[in-house]
Design an enzyme around this catalytic site. Structure first.
Site, PDB file in Angstrom:
ATOM      1  N   CYS A  58       0.828  -1.216   0.000  1.00  0.00           N
ATOM      2  CA  CYS A  58       0.000   0.000   0.000  1.00  0.00           C
ATOM      3  C   CYS A  58       0.860   1.263   0.000  1.00  0.00           C
ATOM      4  CB  CYS A  58      -0.909  -0.054   1.228  1.00  0.00           C
ATOM      5  SG  CYS A  58      -1.836   1.459   1.527  1.00  0.00           S
ATOM      6  N   CYS A  61       0.257   3.765   2.842  1.00  0.00           N
ATOM      7  CA  CYS A  61       0.788   3.243   4.111  1.00  0.00           C
ATOM      8  C   CYS A  61       2.266   3.574   4.236  1.00  0.00           C
ATOM      9  CB  CYS A  61       0.604   1.722   4.190  1.00  0.00           C
ATOM     10  SG  CYS A  61      -1.114   1.184   4.194  1.00  0.00           S
TER      11      CYS A  61
END
Length: 136
Positions: A58, A61
């Site tokens: 991600c 993230c």
């Protein structure tokens, strides 16, 4: 603000997949047992837990991880945890994680706040407010 909805959207062969999400005073949770141990420890010590449900694939993230680590050093009276949704899928299911990153703020194992997405200013604001309320 960024967030990831599913692993299918990740680029295959992304060289950053092994990005380090743990630094500072952040504890990596790799099992349900370690999750339960950390929540028990936090309750015993009177600490509020900030749980970061994230994923190696991600992008958002990865973007918010350095700030999360920095906040963990600034507020040692809080417990910062990172949970990889793919490694501990049982937890991501039980906490109904629909997007990453998702941050839960917990007192005695109970949710007191939540933030979905890599909204750095909002994450900093929430952590600072909690840290300041504890006299840090």
């Amino acid at each position: 603000m960024g967030l990831c909805l599913s692993k299918d959207e990740a680029e295959v062969g992304d060289s950053d997949n092994n990005f380090e999400f743990v630094g500072g005073n952040v504890h990596l949770i790799t099992t349900k047992e370690s999750w339960e141990e950390k929540l028990s420890q936090a309750s015993r010590e009177g600490k509020i837990v900030i749980a970061n449900f994230s994923a190696a694939w991600c992008g958002p993230c990865k973007t918010v991880a350095p700030l999360y680590s920095e906040l963990s050093q600034k507020y040692p009276s809080l417990m910062f945890l990172t949970i990889d949704v793919d490694e501990v899928s049982e937890l991501s299911t039980s906490w109904d994680i629909r997007a990453t990153p998702t941050f839960f703020f917990l007192r005695d194992g109970q949710q007191i706040d939540k933030l979905v997405g890599a909204n750095k200013p909002e994450l900093e604001k929430k952590v600072t407010a909690i840290g300041d309320s504890l006299g840090q």
